[in-house]
Design an enzyme around this catalytic site. Structure first.
Site, mmCIF file in Angstrom:
data_model
loop_
_atom_site.group_PDB
_atom_site.id
_atom_site.type_symbol
_atom_site.label_atom_id
_atom_site.label_comp_id
_atom_site.label_asym_id
_atom_site.label_seq_id
_atom_site.Cartn_x
_atom_site.Cartn_y
_atom_site.Cartn_z
ATOM 1 N N TYR A 43 -67.171 -110.261 34.525
ATOM 2 C CA TYR A 43 -66.893 -111.027 35.744
ATOM 3 C C TYR A 43 -68.130 -111.786 36.210
ATOM 4 C CZ TYR A 43 -65.654 -112.027 40.608
ATOM 5 O OH TYR A 43 -65.412 -112.663 41.805
ATOM 6 N N VAL A 65 -64.097 -102.736 41.762
ATOM 7 C CA VAL A 65 -62.674 -102.395 41.715
ATOM 8 C C VAL A 65 -62.086 -103.228 40.589
ATOM 9 C CG1 VAL A 65 -60.467 -102.451 42.934
ATOM 10 C CG2 VAL A 65 -62.561 -101.844 44.174
ATOM 11 N N TYR A 68 -67.779 -108.805 52.688
ATOM 12 C CA TYR A 68 -68.948 -108.285 53.397
ATOM 13 C C TYR A 68 -69.127 -108.936 54.761
ATOM 14 C CZ TYR A 68 -70.007 -106.257 48.852
ATOM 15 O OH TYR A 68 -69.938 -105.550 47.684
ATOM 16 N N GLU A 116 -75.824 -100.136 44.433
ATOM 17 C CA GLU A 116 -76.079 -100.919 43.224
ATOM 18 C C GLU A 116 -74.856 -101.722 42.818
ATOM 19 O OE1 GLU A 116 -77.888 -102.639 40.003
ATOM 20 O OE2 GLU A 116 -78.839 -101.518 41.617
#
Length: 157
Positions: free
Chosen positions: A26, A87, A131, A83
């Site tokens: 990803y 998902v 976030y 770190e």
């Protein structure tokens, strides 16, 4: 589908490694993962663990992880560093990432950390929005995210 958030065991490491490899793909670094399951077990479950690990598990399998360790800030003292929060792609958007982050913030609170910090790539808009939605402070570039001690309970409760 229900999910259980729990501390990892050695038996969870093969699936953990698969999720780490999925993250590398990803993040456009498919060949960057050099660690193997044996090293993850040695480093995470020995006499002096280098990291802690939470897993998100459904009835079928582990669908996410949150790997963390502690660092020390000369200005703030003890810091929990997240770190990686991963998902698996097919399970995103179901609240599992938030539950893993809540477990991390609770751990930071219980370990008397003043900060919880992490980074996110500046092109990773879904994660950046996630976030921002919890109220984390974001910088530019490799974005450093911080939740201060006084915010932990507000977020994970």
């Amino acid at each position: 589908m229900n999910v259980t958030i729990r501390k990892a065991t050695k038996q969870d490491i093969p699936r953990t490694l698969a999720l780490i490899q999925e993250l590398a793909v990803y993040e456009r670094e498919p060949d960057a993962v050099v660690i193997d399951a044996d090293e993850l077990i040695k480093d995470g479950f020995g006499d002096n663990p280098a990291y802690g690990l939470f897993v998100a598990e459904t009835e079928k399998e582990i669908v996410g992880i949150a790997l963390y360790y502690f660092r020390y800030s000369t200005w703030n003292g003890k810091v929990l560093y997240l770190e990686d929060l991963i998902v698996t792609e097919s399970e995103r958007g179901k609240g599992y990432g938030r539950k893993l982050l809540n477990a991390i913030l609770q751990e930071a609170d219980e370990q008397d950390c003043r900060l919880c910090t992490w980074q996110v790539l500046d092109w990773n808009e879904p994660s950046i929005n996630f976030y921002k939605n919890i109220g984390a402070d974001l910088d530019e570039g490799w974005i450093n995210c911080t939740v201060k001690k006084n915010q932990f309970k507000q977020i994970y409760q």
